[in-house]
Write a protein that holds these residues in place. Structure first.
Motif, PDB file in Angstrom:
ATOM      1  N   ASP A   1       0.835  -1.084  -0.045  1.00 47.87           N
ATOM      2  CA  ASP A   1      -0.074   0.005   0.035  1.00 47.87           C
ATOM      3  C   ASP A   1       0.718   1.332   0.050  1.00 47.87           C
ATOM      4  O   ASP A   1       1.574   1.536   1.139  1.00 47.87           O
ATOM      5  CB  ASP A   1      -0.881  -0.069   1.329  1.00 47.87           C
ATOM      6  N   VAL A   2       0.942   1.969  -1.283  1.00 44.97           N
ATOM      7  CA  VAL A   2       1.630   3.333  -1.458  1.00 44.97           C
ATOM      8  C   VAL A   2       0.903   4.309  -1.603  1.00 44.97           C
ATOM      9  O   VAL A   2       1.305   5.332  -2.414  1.00 44.97           O
ATOM     10  CB  VAL A   2       2.810   3.024  -2.189  1.00 44.97           C
ATOM     11  N   SER A   3      -0.417   4.275  -1.242  1.00 45.99           N
ATOM     12  CA  SER A   3      -1.424   5.253  -1.546  1.00 45.99           C
ATOM     13  C   SER A   3      -0.985   6.719  -0.705  1.00 45.99           C
ATOM     14  O   SER A   3      -0.514   6.727   0.068  1.00 45.99           O
ATOM     15  CB  SER A   3      -2.748   4.857  -1.001  1.00 45.99           C
ATOM     16  N   GLY A   4      -0.940   7.589  -1.528  1.00 48.25           N
ATOM     17  CA  GLY A   4      -0.583   8.931  -1.121  1.00 48.25           C
ATOM     18  C   GLY A   4       0.757   9.325  -1.226  1.00 48.25           C
ATOM     19  O   GLY A   4       1.262  10.373  -0.738  1.00 48.25           O
ATOM     20  N   CYS A   5       1.685   8.273  -1.635  1.00 47.55           N
ATOM     21  CA  CYS A   5       2.961   8.441  -1.833  1.00 47.55           C
ATOM     22  C   CYS A   5       3.349   9.136  -3.353  1.00 47.55           C
ATOM     23  O   CYS A   5       3.461   8.433  -4.223  1.00 47.55           O
ATOM     24  CB  CYS A   5       3.828   7.132  -1.713  1.00 47.55           C
ATOM     25  N   SER A   6       3.084  10.439  -3.367  1.00 43.92           N
ATOM     26  CA  SER A   6       3.130  11.154  -4.743  1.00 43.92           C
ATOM     27  C   SER A   6       4.293  11.010  -5.507  1.00 43.92           C
ATOM     28  O   SER A   6       4.169  11.239  -6.664  1.00 43.92           O
ATOM     29  CB  SER A   6       3.007  12.699  -4.312  1.00 43.92           C
ATOM     30  N   LYS A   7       5.614  10.703  -4.804  1.00 36.25           N
ATOM     31  CA  LYS A   7       6.539  10.481  -5.684  1.00 36.25           C
ATOM     32  C   LYS A   7       6.837   8.913  -6.317  1.00 36.25           C
ATOM     33  O   LYS A   7       7.727   8.973  -6.941  1.00 36.25           O
ATOM     34  CB  LYS A   7       7.820  10.681  -4.800  1.00 36.25           C
TER      35      LYS A   7
ATOM     36  N   ASP B   1      -2.066  -0.924  -3.856  1.00 32.52           N
ATOM     37  CA  ASP B   1      -3.143   0.376  -3.432  1.00 32.52           C
ATOM     38  C   ASP B   1      -2.111   1.444  -3.981  1.00 32.52           C
ATOM     39  O   ASP B   1      -1.269   1.728  -3.301  1.00 32.52           O
ATOM     40  CB  ASP B   1      -3.554   0.265  -2.338  1.00 32.52           C
ATOM     41  N   MET B   2      -2.588   2.130  -5.107  1.00 31.46           N
ATOM     42  CA  MET B   2      -1.517   3.301  -5.632  1.00 31.46           C
ATOM     43  C   MET B   2      -2.576   4.533  -5.603  1.00 31.46           C
ATOM     44  O   MET B   2      -2.383   5.368  -6.456  1.00 31.46           O
ATOM     45  CB  MET B   2      -0.717   3.000  -6.852  1.00 31.46           C
TER      46      MET B   2
ATOM     47  N   GLN C   1       0.760 -11.173 -10.939  1.00 30.83           N
ATOM     48  CA  GLN C   1       0.019 -12.127 -10.099  1.00 30.83           C
ATOM     49  C   GLN C   1      -0.956 -10.963  -9.490  1.00 30.83           C
ATOM     50  O   GLN C   1      -1.829 -11.721  -8.519  1.00 30.83           O
ATOM     51  CB  GLN C   1       0.609 -13.022  -9.163  1.00 30.83           C
ATOM     52  N   LEU C   2      -1.193  -9.995  -9.988  1.00 33.38           N
ATOM     53  CA  LEU C   2      -2.214  -9.059  -9.077  1.00 33.38           C
ATOM     54  C   LEU C   2      -3.457  -9.560  -9.223  1.00 33.38           C
ATOM     55  O   LEU C   2      -4.136  -9.841 -10.112  1.00 33.38           O
ATOM     56  CB  LEU C   2      -2.081  -7.733  -9.910  1.00 33.38           C
ATOM     57  N   THR C   3      -4.063  -9.442  -8.243  1.00 38.98           N
ATOM     58  CA  THR C   3      -5.777  -9.759  -7.868  1.00 38.98           C
ATOM     59  C   THR C   3      -6.514  -8.483  -7.307  1.00 38.98           C
ATOM     60  O   THR C   3      -7.608  -8.409  -7.716  1.00 38.98           O
ATOM     61  CB  THR C   3      -5.934 -10.810  -7.083  1.00 38.98           C
ATOM     62  N   HIS C   4      -5.706  -7.658  -6.727  1.00 33.99           N
ATOM     63  CA  HIS C   4      -6.610  -6.455  -6.352  1.00 33.99           C
ATOM     64  C   HIS C   4      -5.503  -5.125  -6.804  1.00 33.99           C
ATOM     65  O   HIS C   4      -4.622  -5.137  -6.403  1.00 33.99           O
ATOM     66  CB  HIS C   4      -6.671  -6.254  -4.940  1.00 33.99           C
ATOM     67  N   LEU C   5      -6.294  -4.200  -7.378  1.00 33.49           N
ATOM     68  CA  LEU C   5      -5.585  -3.120  -7.955  1.00 33.49           C
ATOM     69  C   LEU C   5      -6.311  -1.915  -7.868  1.00 33.49           C
ATOM     70  O   LEU C   5      -7.536  -1.686  -7.974  1.00 33.49           O
ATOM     71  CB  LEU C   5      -5.083  -3.156  -9.296  1.00 33.49           C
ATOM     72  N   TYR C   6      -5.854  -0.598  -6.887  1.00 34.32           N
ATOM     73  CA  TYR C   6      -6.476   0.220  -6.601  1.00 34.32           C
ATOM     74  C   TYR C   6      -5.781   1.576  -7.178  1.00 34.32           C
ATOM     75  O   TYR C   6      -4.634   1.981  -6.664  1.00 34.32           O
ATOM     76  CB  TYR C   6      -7.010   0.595  -5.178  1.00 34.32           C
ATOM     77  N   LEU C   7      -6.396   2.427  -8.049  1.00 32.86           N
ATOM     78  CA  LEU C   7      -5.863   3.357  -8.861  1.00 32.86           C
ATOM     79  C   LEU C   7      -6.536   4.749  -8.642  1.00 32.86           C
ATOM     80  O   LEU C   7      -6.758   5.466  -9.805  1.00 32.86           O
ATOM     81  CB  LEU C   7      -5.525   2.895 -10.295  1.00 32.86           C
ATOM     82  N   ARG C   8      -7.160   4.834  -7.500  1.00 32.90           N
ATOM     83  CA  ARG C   8      -8.258   6.054  -7.450  1.00 32.90           C
ATOM     84  C   ARG C   8      -7.237   7.224  -7.567  1.00 32.90           C
ATOM     85  O   ARG C   8      -6.156   7.318  -6.919  1.00 32.90           O
ATOM     86  CB  ARG C   8      -8.904   6.114  -5.886  1.00 32.90           C
ATOM     87  N   ARG C   9      -7.999   8.097  -8.240  1.00 29.52           N
ATOM     88  CA  ARG C   9      -7.380   9.604  -8.367  1.00 29.52           C
ATOM     89  C   ARG C   9      -5.976   9.574  -9.227  1.00 29.52           C
ATOM     90  O   ARG C   9      -5.154  10.398  -8.703  1.00 29.52           O
ATOM     91  CB  ARG C   9      -7.193  10.501  -7.014  1.00 29.52           C
ATOM     92  N   CYS C  10      -5.512   8.646  -9.883  1.00 29.55           N
ATOM     93  CA  CYS C  10      -4.686   8.496 -10.540  1.00 29.55           C
ATOM     94  C   CYS C  10      -4.856   9.046 -11.949  1.00 29.55           C
ATOM     95  O   CYS C  10      -5.330   8.528 -12.903  1.00 29.55           O
ATOM     96  CB  CYS C  10      -3.796   7.087 -10.851  1.00 29.55           C
TER      97      CYS C  10
ATOM     98  N   ILE D   1      -7.269 -10.214 -12.214  1.00 27.65           N
ATOM     99  CA  ILE D   1      -7.700  -9.263 -11.347  1.00 27.65           C
ATOM    100  C   ILE D   1      -9.084  -9.346 -10.809  1.00 27.65           C
ATOM    101  O   ILE D   1      -9.811  -9.644 -11.942  1.00 27.65           O
ATOM    102  CB  ILE D   1      -7.430  -7.802 -12.021  1.00 27.65           C
ATOM    103  N   LYS D   2      -9.515  -9.520  -9.607  1.00 25.92           N
ATOM    104  CA  LYS D   2     -10.714  -9.737  -9.001  1.00 25.92           C
ATOM    105  C   LYS D   2     -11.345  -8.260  -8.841  1.00 25.92           C
ATOM    106  O   LYS D   2     -12.257  -8.095  -8.842  1.00 25.92           O
ATOM    107  CB  LYS D   2     -10.670 -10.578  -7.915  1.00 25.92           C
ATOM    108  N   GLU D   3     -10.334  -7.329  -7.975  1.00 23.72           N
ATOM    109  CA  GLU D   3     -10.832  -6.121  -7.619  1.00 23.72           C
ATOM    110  C   GLU D   3     -10.166  -5.160  -8.429  1.00 23.72           C
ATOM    111  O   GLU D   3      -8.849  -5.063  -8.540  1.00 23.72           O
ATOM    112  CB  GLU D   3     -10.916  -5.739  -6.149  1.00 23.72           C
ATOM    113  N   LEU D   4     -10.834  -4.027  -8.961  1.00 23.06           N
ATOM    114  CA  LEU D   4     -10.217  -3.015  -9.799  1.00 23.06           C
ATOM    115  C   LEU D   4     -10.847  -1.679  -9.320  1.00 23.06           C
ATOM    116  O   LEU D   4     -12.316  -1.448  -9.785  1.00 23.06           O
ATOM    117  CB  LEU D   4      -9.993  -3.211 -11.142  1.00 23.06           C
ATOM    118  N   SER D   5     -10.204  -0.546  -9.118  1.00 23.96           N
ATOM    119  CA  SER D   5     -10.866   0.965  -8.858  1.00 23.96           C
ATOM    120  C   SER D   5      -9.837   1.787  -9.646  1.00 23.96           C
ATOM    121  O   SER D   5      -8.921   2.016  -9.668  1.00 23.96           O
ATOM    122  CB  SER D   5     -10.604   1.223  -7.700  1.00 23.96           C
ATOM    123  N   VAL D   6     -10.840   2.620 -10.596  1.00 19.28           N
ATOM    124  CA  VAL D   6     -10.188   3.716 -11.502  1.00 19.28           C
ATOM    125  C   VAL D   6     -10.894   4.858 -11.070  1.00 19.28           C
ATOM    126  O   VAL D   6     -11.042   5.768 -12.110  1.00 19.28           O
ATOM    127  CB  VAL D   6     -10.064   3.165 -13.005  1.00 19.28           C
ATOM    128  N   SER D   7     -11.510   4.784  -9.890  1.00 24.54           N
ATOM    129  CA  SER D   7     -12.332   5.988  -9.549  1.00 24.54           C
ATOM    130  C   SER D   7     -11.594   7.252  -9.980  1.00 24.54           C
ATOM    131  O   SER D   7     -10.446   7.541  -9.519  1.00 24.54           O
ATOM    132  CB  SER D   7     -12.588   5.969  -8.125  1.00 24.54           C
TER     133      SER D   7
END
Length: 491
Positions: A244-250, A278-279, A299-308, A326-332
């Motif tokens: 989980d590197v969410s919020g790591c803008s670099k 989680d990015m 091998q990714l099964t859960h990927l979250y790209l919210r606000r990318c 991939i089972k769960e994907l977010s591109v919100s």
């Protein structure tokens, strides 16, 4: 020991008296006042002598017989790493004449209630404490120190707080945990340092060097870490599955280091075992970076790209080429994702269970048709703010994804009671439904849903023109349903 010392000094005094009597028979055998004072001073100095040590466990190892239930035994010394450390006991009870001193000695002898618990129970209690509290418990007494550093309690390190010096904390903790296995911390599997803004690449490098068995790493909100530090962790921790590197803008990419890539070539692309990534809020992530992630993390099964916000349909095309599980994907809030991206996501087919496309304004009924046609086992869909979705899209979805359990179509002004009727007649397992700010929804549509979806547990109709009677109808038919509304007349 104090008593034995007293006897020892007494016998030495008698010996000196007999020797002096042999030398001169006229010498008086009674010790003088100066001799008494000297003996008392020497005994007092011995009894009050103390030893400064960094911690109790450095005096006695955890398995040492010198400790029983946190109290010292008659053993007066212990050898640690070839160094003997002498322990000087307190004076014997006969010397404790002051009432306060006698009271303190009595309280020491009386065992507190928590000290009566066995070690296993204490370890179980400690297992619920966060890392900082566990370290505080280690400073209470010797028994707690040994229990607090039990390896079973150190499978997880959890540090929180904006002011904590995380780099130093990680260095100290890993050094202590590496005592039994030099330079390697084999028991540590999870590190959570979310929200620690002072974490830098140095702290992640410490984790990468000392924790080869790491399986889960969460550094969300730590905006000072860079790609290089993440590459080190991924390369040196081959068992890492959750990142989980969410919020790591670099952070703009997830990949192996150059050295690791050369060493593992040409199969290095399959060596990263990350399954959960989680990015969220990694604003600088682009299609090229997503391409690299997909090529290395197959091998990714859960990927979250919210606000990318820089991700486009092209990035999703790369993703579907390599990551087919991939089972769960977010591109919100990825505003450049359109119906073409939905066509690429639909290639996941029945493997896809969770999809979030909230506020992707370029997605219309066409994209929803792709998902409905090929992803028949979809359980969760968040399409809030997709203003191009109409009743036709909801109809395709309801007729093909009949096992849908959660649906959010809030702020979709073109969805009306007709769409709700299709949902009610096909998705009987629906548990959560959000219709917030759907201007075309009325109480009639809600009544149709309530009459068919008895398992409904959450309904959001905030900012909808719904009557009190309709809300009461829902409450009667869906007794476990929590209704979120803005109608002050309904309570």
């Amino acid at each position: 020991m104090g008593a034995s010392n007293g006897k020892q000094y007494g016998s030495e005094g008698k010996g000196s008296s007999s020797i002096s009597s042999d030398v001169s028979s006229s010498t008086d055998h009674t010790p003088t006042k100066a001799q008494k004072n000297a003996a008392t001073s020497e005994d007092s100095d011995l009894s009050m002598r103390t030893l400064s040590t960094p911690s109790p466990a450095l005096i006695f190892p955890p398995t040492s017989p010198g400790f029983q239930n946190g109290r010292g035994s008659s053993t007066s010394s212990s050898s640690v790493t070839g160094e003997t450390v002498a322990m000087v006991h307190s004076p014997p009870p006969t010397r404790l004449t002051h009432p306060l001193i006698r009271l303190a000695a009595k309280q020491q002898k009386e065992q507190s209630h928590i000290d009566r618990l066995p070690d296993q129970s204490m370890i179980h209690i400690f297992s619920f404490l966060p890392t900082n509290q566990l370290c505080r418990c280690a400073r209470v007494c010797r028994r707690w120190y040994n229990l607090a550093w039990d390896p079973r309690l150190w499978r997880t390190i959890r540090l929180t707080g904006e002011t904590i010096n995380v780099d130093r904390a990680l260095k100290v903790l890993t050094r202590r945990l590496c005592q039994d296995t030099p330079n390697v911390c084999l028991m540590l599997e999870t590190v959570i340092v979310s929200g620690c803004r002072r974490l830098t690449d140095r702290g992640l490098y410490t984790i990468a060097q000392c924790c080869p068995e790491l399986r889960r790493l969460e550094v969300s909100g730590c905006y000072n870490i860079s790609n290089e530090a993440v590459f080190d962790v991924v390369s040196l921790c081959p068992n890492l599955e959750h990142l989980d590197v969410s919020g790591c803008s670099k952070v703009t990419c997830i990949s192996l280091t150059r050295e690791a890539s050369i060493k593992l070539s040409p199969l290095h692309g399959k060596q990263i075992s990350i399954r959960y990534l989680d990015m969220t809020d990694c604003f600088v992530l682009e299609d090229e970076g997503l391409h690299t992630i997909a090529a290395h993390c197959t091998q990714l099964t859960h990927l979250y790209l919210r606000r990318c916000v820089r991700i486009t349909d092209e990035g999703l095309r790369y993703l579907m080429i390599y990551c087919t599980s991939i089972k769960e994907l977010s591109v919100s809030d990825c505003r450049f994702v359109s119906d073409f991206g939905m066509r690429e996501i639909a290639k996941l087919e029945s493997r896809l269970r969770y999809l979030s496309i909230a506020h992707c304004g370029r997605i219309t009924d066409v994209g929803i048709r792709y998902i409905a046609k090929y992803c028949s086992k979809l359980r969760y869909l968040n399409a809030r703010g997709c203003e191009g979705i109409t009743d036709h899209g909801v109809e395709y979805l309801a007729k093909n994804c009949t096992k849908l359990k959660s649906l959010d179509i809030g702020k979709c002004p073109l969805v009306s009671d007709t769409g709700l009727e299709f949902l009610a007649l096909n998705c009987f397992n629906l548990k959560r439904l959000s219709l917030k700010s759907c201007e075309s929804i009325t109480g009639q549509g809600l009544q149709i849903v309530a009459a068919n979806c008895f398992d409904l547990q959450m309904l959001n109709v905030q900012d909808c023109d719904v009557s009190v009677d309709a809300l009461r109808f829902v409450k009667r038919h869906c007794k476990r349903c929590i209704i979120e509304h803005t109608n002050p007349a309904f309570f």
